[in-house]
Design an enzyme around this catalytic site. Structure first.
Site, PDB file in Angstrom:
ATOM      1  N   ASP A  11      -4.973  -6.896   6.970  1.00 36.79           N
ATOM      2  CA  ASP A  11      -3.524  -6.986   6.842  1.00 36.79           C
ATOM      3  C   ASP A  11      -3.067  -8.403   6.480  1.00 36.79           C
ATOM      4  O   ASP A  11      -3.729  -9.385   6.826  1.00 36.79           O
ATOM      5  CB  ASP A  11      -2.888  -6.552   8.169  1.00 36.79           C
ATOM      6  CG  ASP A  11      -1.409  -6.275   8.012  1.00 36.79           C
ATOM      7  OD1 ASP A  11      -0.951  -6.044   6.872  1.00 36.79           O
ATOM      8  OD2 ASP A  11      -0.698  -6.294   9.034  1.00 36.79           O
ATOM      9  N   ASN A  37       0.601   4.036   2.261  1.00 33.69           N
ATOM     10  CA  ASN A  37       0.717   3.044   1.175  1.00 33.69           C
ATOM     11  C   ASN A  37       1.312   3.615  -0.116  1.00 33.69           C
ATOM     12  O   ASN A  37       1.773   2.868  -0.973  1.00 33.69           O
ATOM     13  CB  ASN A  37      -0.635   2.383   0.872  1.00 33.69           C
ATOM     14  CG  ASN A  37      -1.066   1.382   1.925  1.00 33.69           C
ATOM     15  OD1 ASN A  37      -2.248   1.078   2.063  1.00 33.69           O
ATOM     16  ND2 ASN A  37      -0.122   0.852   2.696  1.00 33.69           N
TER      17      ASN A  37
HETATM   18  C1  FPP Z   1      -2.725  -4.881   3.579  1.00 37.87           C
HETATM   19  O1  FPP Z   1      -1.957  -6.018   3.277  1.00 37.87           O
HETATM   20  C2  FPP Z   1      -3.797  -4.684   2.596  1.00 37.87           C
HETATM   21  C3  FPP Z   1      -3.890  -3.640   1.738  1.00 37.87           C
HETATM   22  C4  FPP Z   1      -2.883  -2.554   1.673  1.00 37.87           C
HETATM   23  C5  FPP Z   1      -5.004  -3.503   0.759  1.00 37.87           C
HETATM   24  C6  FPP Z   1      -6.239  -4.287   1.023  1.00 37.87           C
HETATM   25  C7  FPP Z   1      -7.264  -3.941   0.017  1.00 37.87           C
HETATM   26  C8  FPP Z   1      -8.241  -4.750  -0.430  1.00 37.87           C
HETATM   27  C9  FPP Z   1      -8.445  -6.146   0.029  1.00 37.87           C
HETATM   28  C10 FPP Z   1      -9.205  -4.197  -1.451  1.00 37.87           C
HETATM   29  C11 FPP Z   1     -10.255  -3.364  -0.777  1.00 37.87           C
HETATM   30  C12 FPP Z   1     -11.008  -2.580  -1.777  1.00 37.87           C
HETATM   31  C13 FPP Z   1     -12.210  -1.967  -1.581  1.00 37.87           C
HETATM   32  C14 FPP Z   1     -12.809  -1.168  -2.679  1.00 37.87           C
HETATM   33  C15 FPP Z   1     -12.925  -2.043  -0.314  1.00 37.87           C
HETATM   34  P1  FPP Z   1      -0.380  -5.836   3.101  1.00 37.87           P
HETATM   35  O2  FPP Z   1      -0.075  -5.664   1.666  1.00 37.87           O
HETATM   36  O3  FPP Z   1       0.091  -4.743   4.007  1.00 37.87           O
HETATM   37  O4  FPP Z   1       0.146  -7.219   3.604  1.00 37.87           O
HETATM   38  P2  FPP Z   1       1.577  -7.488   4.273  1.00 37.87           P
HETATM   39  O5  FPP Z   1       1.524  -6.875   5.652  1.00 37.87           O
HETATM   40  O6  FPP Z   1       1.631  -8.969   4.309  1.00 37.87           O
HETATM   41  O7  FPP Z   1       2.621  -6.873   3.395  1.00 37.87           O
END
Ligand code: FPP
Length: 259
Positions: free
Chosen positions: A20, A68
């Protein structure tokens, strides 16, 4: 040596991560949110390397949740393509290092066919590997997983009085996956957000303010060090006499926790 503080005989067998804070990390730098996800890739594969080095057998990460889809369409599109791209670029390297790739989540029609094909290819390519199982939770929701398991139970025709926890557990997305010993969530939020709801029942939870793009293997090792200081009682009384945790109900009466 970073691992000096760790007891390598008591490394958690299964570590699960909620990656996150990517969006906030990017926004705080004046960058588009998608740059946070890009930066998250480096963090993820440093954690994979770190986990391999100390013998973690199962690593599960939350890559895309059933919630998401509600993000802005551009970000959803980016995340779908980014997952495809990562799979293409990383699968051979993971395979060479003995990593078995698996997925948990719903395969509904919103998931592009190309991505499903890539997932299947990665699973097939790596299915004999045993050094570590790297499970990617994609289009995953813990409640959806339980709903899907219950549907499978009903479809099996089993009578209600014969349903046990095992009946549900063996119909989860990956019945072979052991329950996580440790769940790590980055970026300061202290909740599980529908991740592995059933499986996390007795997992140790570790929360850190570090945003996922800044998380590295040293941070994984710190989480494991903290984990090793905890006593896991699984609802029982510890051998050294510590009793269950105690809390109070809303009416002020004492309630003993299962542990
Ligand atoms: C949450 O941060 C993260 C995600 C929704 C995606 C994370 C995915 C990756 C790092 C790629 C993984 C891929 C593979 C194939 C394993 P957020 O966007 O919710 O952050 P925020 O809370 O600051 O908005």
């Amino acid at each position: 040596m970073i691992t000096a503080a760790l007891d390598l005989d008591r490394v958690p067998s299964h570590v699960a991560c909620v990656m996150d804070g990517n969006g906030r990390w990017a926004q705080s730098r004046g960058l588009p949110r998608t740059e946070g996800h890009r930066a998250g890739e480096e963090a993820l594969f440093d954690v994979v390397d770190g986990a391999l080095d100390i013998g973690v057998e199962w690593l599960t990460v939350y890559a895309f949740s059933t919630e998401n889809w509600r993000r802005p369409p551009d970000e959803v599109r980016f995340l779908l393509e980014f997952n495809e791209d990562i799979l293409l670029r990383r699968r051979d390297d993971l395979h060479e290092r003995g990593v078995r790739i698996r997925f948990v989540g719903r395969r509904d029609r919103r998931v592009p066919k190309k991505l499903i094909q890539l997932m299947d290819d990665a699973v097939e390519l790596t299915r004999r590997n045993r050094r570590m199982t790297f499970t990617i939770a994609f289009n995953y929701g813990g409640r959806a997983e339980i709903v899907d398991a219950v549907r499978a139970v009903v479809n099996s025709g089993i009578s209600a009085d014969r349903i046990t926890e095992r009946t549900i557990a063996c119909r989860l997305y990956d019945p072979e996956m052991p329950e996580p010993d440790l769940m790590i969530r980055t970026s300061g939020e202290c909740r599980t957000s529908n991740f592995l709801l059933w499986e996390l029942a007795y997992s140790e939870l570790y929360f850190t303010d570090t945003a996922w793009p800044d998380f590295r293997r040293v941070d994984l090792y710190e989480a494991i060090r903290v984990y090793q200081e905890r006593e896991r009682r699984f609802g029982q009384v510890s051998p050294n006499g510590a009793s269950s945790a105690i809390t109070f109900n809303g009416d002020g009466k004492r309630r003993d926790h299962p542990g």
